[in-house]
Design an enzyme around this catalytic site. Sequence first.
Site, mmCIF file in Angstrom:
data_model
loop_
_atom_site.group_PDB
_atom_site.id
_atom_site.type_symbol
_atom_site.label_atom_id
_atom_site.label_comp_id
_atom_site.label_asym_id
_atom_site.label_seq_id
_atom_site.Cartn_x
_atom_site.Cartn_y
_atom_site.Cartn_z
ATOM 1 N N CYS A 111 -0.566 -3.186 -0.659
ATOM 2 C CA CYS A 111 -0.304 -4.516 -1.278
ATOM 3 C C CYS A 111 -1.453 -3.744 -2.818
ATOM 4 C CB CYS A 111 -1.111 -4.984 -0.610
ATOM 5 S SG CYS A 111 -2.154 -4.488 0.017
ATOM 6 N N GLU A 139 -3.380 2.836 3.734
ATOM 7 C CA GLU A 139 -3.183 2.912 2.711
ATOM 8 C C GLU A 139 -5.370 2.713 2.519
ATOM 9 O OE1 GLU A 139 -1.198 0.231 3.312
ATOM 10 O OE2 GLU A 139 0.247 0.410 1.491
ATOM 11 N N HIS A 178 -5.582 -1.850 6.493
ATOM 12 C CA HIS A 178 -4.739 -1.363 5.598
ATOM 13 C C HIS A 178 -4.613 0.161 5.988
ATOM 14 C CE1 HIS A 178 -3.009 -4.763 4.168
ATOM 15 N NE2 HIS A 178 -3.204 -5.252 5.029
ATOM 16 N N CYS A 187 -4.748 -2.539 -1.012
ATOM 17 C CA CYS A 187 -4.588 -0.848 -1.337
ATOM 18 C C CYS A 187 -4.163 -0.038 -2.671
ATOM 19 C CB CYS A 187 -3.163 -0.218 -0.550
ATOM 20 S SG CYS A 187 -3.623 -0.828 1.574
HETATM 21 ZN ZN LIG Z 1 -2.327 -3.167 2.053
#
Ligand SMILES: [Zn+2]
Length: 163
Positions: A88, A60, A58, A91
């Site tokens: 999420c 981030e 991801h 992250c």
């Molecule tokens: Zn994430």
Amino acid sequence: MPSRPYDEDLLRRSFAVAQRSREAGDHPFGAVLADSNGMVLMEQGNGFSAEGHDRTAHAEKLLATRAGKTYALHVLAGATLYTSAEPCAMCAGAIYWAGIGRVVFGQTERGLKAMTGDNPENPTLDLPCEVVFAAGQRPTEVVGPLLEAEATGLQADFWNSRD
Ligand SMILES: [Zn+2]
């Protein structure tokens, strides 16, 4: 939590990163790191395809890892991570461990989930990032959702063509 005069500009910059990720064949997510004065330090797109179908790549998380290796804790404590979609749980954890003190996001995880559904490449983990940060021992300020309609538009027609 209060927003800053440059928050919308920098959030839109994360949207542009997300759009470039999408155009490059990756998932439409982007993140930007700025210092306490709003000066951009780093940008990061999603890395699912670029990292060999790494489902943990991801934007981030990749940005938090790079930031933690590059900047001192006191710099990151005053920094803001701008992200097209709410971090999420994974992250948010990475942002916490890197020591980034502030997050501004566009679309909520709840809103993202409505668009991705249970797509196997992105079965959205719908937990507010504030819940993760609240369990930590240093403060992480959260601003968002902001510019949510624009952020939502980044996902349009993406997940239903991804199966
Ligand atoms: Zn994430």
